[in-house]
Design a protein around this motif. Structure first.
Motif, mmCIF file in Angstrom:
data_model
loop_
_atom_site.group_PDB
_atom_site.id
_atom_site.type_symbol
_atom_site.label_atom_id
_atom_site.label_comp_id
_atom_site.label_asym_id
_atom_site.label_seq_id
_atom_site.Cartn_x
_atom_site.Cartn_y
_atom_site.Cartn_z
ATOM 1 N N SER A 201 0.835 -1.207 0.000
ATOM 2 C CA SER A 201 0.000 0.000 0.000
ATOM 3 C C SER A 201 0.872 1.260 0.000
ATOM 4 O O SER A 201 0.517 2.269 -0.626
ATOM 5 C CB SER A 201 -0.939 0.002 1.212
ATOM 6 N N ILE A 202 2.013 1.212 0.689
ATOM 7 C CA ILE A 202 2.938 2.349 0.691
ATOM 8 C C ILE A 202 3.516 2.568 -0.706
ATOM 9 O O ILE A 202 3.587 3.701 -1.207
ATOM 10 C CB ILE A 202 4.064 2.113 1.717
ATOM 11 N N ILE A 203 3.899 1.472 -1.349
ATOM 12 C CA ILE A 203 4.463 1.553 -2.707
ATOM 13 C C ILE A 203 3.426 2.070 -3.698
ATOM 14 O O ILE A 203 3.694 2.996 -4.483
ATOM 15 C CB ILE A 203 4.993 0.175 -3.147
ATOM 16 N N PHE A 204 2.231 1.485 -3.657
ATOM 17 C CA PHE A 204 1.197 1.870 -4.622
ATOM 18 C C PHE A 204 0.715 3.298 -4.385
ATOM 19 O O PHE A 204 0.323 3.992 -5.327
ATOM 20 C CB PHE A 204 0.024 0.889 -4.561
ATOM 21 N N ASP B 133 -4.575 2.712 -6.592
ATOM 22 C CA ASP B 133 -5.437 2.318 -5.483
ATOM 23 C C ASP B 133 -5.163 0.867 -5.096
ATOM 24 O O ASP B 133 -5.378 -0.054 -5.894
ATOM 25 C CB ASP B 133 -6.909 2.485 -5.871
ATOM 26 N N THR B 134 -4.684 0.664 -3.875
ATOM 27 C CA THR B 134 -4.283 -0.674 -3.417
ATOM 28 C C THR B 134 -5.453 -1.656 -3.411
ATOM 29 O O THR B 134 -5.309 -2.820 -3.800
ATOM 30 C CB THR B 134 -3.666 -0.604 -2.007
ATOM 31 N N LYS B 135 -6.607 -1.204 -2.951
ATOM 32 C CA LYS B 135 -7.769 -2.097 -2.883
ATOM 33 C C LYS B 135 -8.133 -2.630 -4.257
ATOM 34 O O LYS B 135 -8.453 -3.819 -4.417
ATOM 35 C CB LYS B 135 -8.960 -1.369 -2.265
ATOM 36 N N SER B 136 -8.051 -1.784 -5.274
ATOM 37 C CA SER B 136 -8.356 -2.218 -6.642
ATOM 38 C C SER B 136 -7.342 -3.248 -7.122
ATOM 39 O O SER B 136 -7.695 -4.218 -7.804
ATOM 40 C CB SER B 136 -8.370 -1.011 -7.587
ATOM 41 N N VAL B 137 -6.078 -3.038 -6.736
ATOM 42 C CA VAL B 137 -5.030 -3.996 -7.113
ATOM 43 C C VAL B 137 -5.292 -5.354 -6.472
ATOM 44 O O VAL B 137 -5.202 -6.403 -7.118
ATOM 45 C CB VAL B 137 -3.642 -3.475 -6.686
ATOM 46 N N LEU B 138 -5.633 -5.344 -5.196
ATOM 47 C CA LEU B 138 -5.870 -6.603 -4.482
ATOM 48 C C LEU B 138 -7.108 -7.320 -4.999
ATOM 49 O O LEU B 138 -7.147 -8.553 -5.050
ATOM 50 C CB LEU B 138 -6.010 -6.335 -2.981
#
Length: 468
Positions: free
Chosen positions: A228-231, A237-242
């Motif tokens: 999440s820090i990297i993204f 958006d981290t949630k979208s990636v996950l």
């Protein structure tokens, strides 16, 4: 022993009536006679009055409970099978604080009788039961372990606030100092654990199994937090990636966030402490711990950044934090990392208001000196942080949220559903909304750690939105 217990010729005692001990005591009370002991007389008084401060079993169950609640340690002499379920925290320097389990052992030792079995449930590093607890029991009682009394270990696996994974449907790991003791302990726990038990070959194996369960979870969450820090730096958006990555069958379902509480945020330090005593310095475990321990500061810093970009004056600003318990739908505030967010914001000069319908008010005031505010009293805010996704917070709409801020332009999200009958119309409405909120100094900062609100709808409605 087992026959005498089920025939109610002998009793079980629970030493420690917290989030773990209380559900265990209540479960056993349906089968056998139980003495529930806690050193806190106020807590015992609550139980006797039919109030469950842990909210683990509920007031109605406590009112009808047959558990003999007491803070009189001499009552422990009336039991032959003892279960110790007390906290095992860490100190400020992250070294194990064994004082609670030592104190419980002394109390129990003073009241131990011949022929008893003592089972520890507290999470510890391998060796604590046999190398620390047993000598205390022997010293206080004047009895000999293995001759006058026996000892076992069965790590707690209760997940506070979880109404699905309960004592009865989680396989119980059990261990005993010899075969006979192991068989008795197994039979006793099988009375309440419907899915059965797993017999560990030694007490140290059982201790090690417990401490790595939470260490594994801690490391996985640390990886999510690092992502999440990297993204965030990449403006992704981290949630979208996950959600995208989660479509693969073997992708592990973890999410970023604050890692507190009395288990995941504590247990890894027990393992690394013992490893260091043996001459090994942990690399992966401590790296994960550092990432997770720093997340409170990271959240606060990003809140401040969003406020600055919105041309808000940080010093003297008003920030509301919704949720301060270590996890959702649970009153437990022990080792909550939301406090780190609050402390950091206050260091920047912000005035922080805290809302939490679940939190134990007495513990919160005692541990952190924090007083709670009712949701309807939250007004004139510069930023709102949703830190813990309690069910009550899921009922809050963006319209409700808007009223908590200082006056500003606001586009009601439901207008989109009424007006946007085609994709073209929707794009027109969304574009208009973004034009209305493009002046960021009029924006309202919404920090939504667990994604309670739609990112798109929040931004279209004029909020300056951020999540881990």
């Amino acid at each position: 022993m087992f026959e005498r217990l089920i025939n109610k010729q002998e009793k079980i005692s629970l030493v420690g009536l917290g989030y773990v001990g209380m559900p265990i005591a209540e479960a056993f009370s349906k089968k056998i006679d139980v003495i529930g002991f806690d050193v806190n007389p106020e807590k015992v008084k609550q139980y006797k009055s039919g109030i469950d401060p842990t909210k683990e079993v509920g007031d109605e169950v406590i009112k009808d409970s047959s558990v003999e609640f007491t803070s009189d340690e001499k009552k422990l002499r009336g039991a032959k099978f003892h279960i110790v379920a007390v906290p095992t925290p860490v100190r400020d320097d992250h070294t194990p604080d064994l004082n609670p389990i030592k104190s419980a052992s002394r109390t129990l030792g003073r009241n131990l009788t011949k022929g008893s079995i003592v089972v520890y449930e507290s999470t510890v590093y391998p060796g604590v039961t046999e190398e620390i607890c047993i000598p205390i029991l022997e010293e206080e009682s004047g009895l000999r372990c293995g001759v006058d009394f026996k000892v076992g270990y069965s790590p707690e696996r209760i997940n506070p606030g979880d109404k699905t994974h309960r004592l009865e449907n989680i396989i119980k790991v059990v261990a005993g100092q010899d075969r006979e003791t192991l068989d008795i302990i197994s039979s006793v726990y099988e009375l309440v654990v419907e899915v059965g038990v797993h017999q560990a070959p030694t007490i140290k194996v059982a201790e090690a199994a417990k401490v790595i369960e939470n260490s594994q979870r801690d490391i996985n969450i640390a990886f999510m937090n690092e992502l999440s820090i990297i993204f965030n730096k990449m403006d992704i958006d981290t949630k979208s990636v996950l959600e995208a990555a989660g479509t693969k069958w073997n992708f592990l379902n973890f999410s970023p966030g604050l890692v507190g509480g009395h288990c995941i945020g504590v247990d890894p330090y027990y393992l690394t402490y013992k490893a260091q005593q043996m001459g090994y310095h942990s690399q992966i475990i401590l790296s994960g711990r550092k990432i997770n321990d720093d997340m409170g500061k990271y959240v606060a810093e990003n809140t401040i950044k969003k406020m600055i970009k919105s041309n808000k004056q940080v010093k003297g600003s008003k920030v509301a934090v919704f949720g301060i318990t270590f996890k959702e739908n649970c009153p437990d505030v022990r080792n909550t990392k939301v406090v780190d967010v609050i402390n950091e914001l206050e260091d920047y000069g912000a005035e922080v208001t805290v809302v939490d319908p679940q939190a134990d008010k007495e513990d919160l005031a005692h541990e952190y000196g924090i007083q709670l505010t009712e949701p309807e009293d939250v007004t004139g805010m510069d930023a709102v942080i949703f830190a813990v996704p309690h069910d009550e917070f899921k009922l809050i709409s963006l319209t409700d949220l808007n009223s908590m801020f200082k006056e500003n332009n606001f586009v009601e999200p439901k207008i989109y559903n009424q007006v946007a009958t085609t994709s073209e119309t929707y794009n027109q409405v969304a574009t208009t909304s973004k034009i209305n909120s493009i002046n960021e100094n009029e924006g309202k900062v919404l920090i939504d750690l667990k994604g309670l609100f739609s990112k798109e709808e929040s931004e279209d409605a004029g909020f300056i939105y951020w999540r881990v």
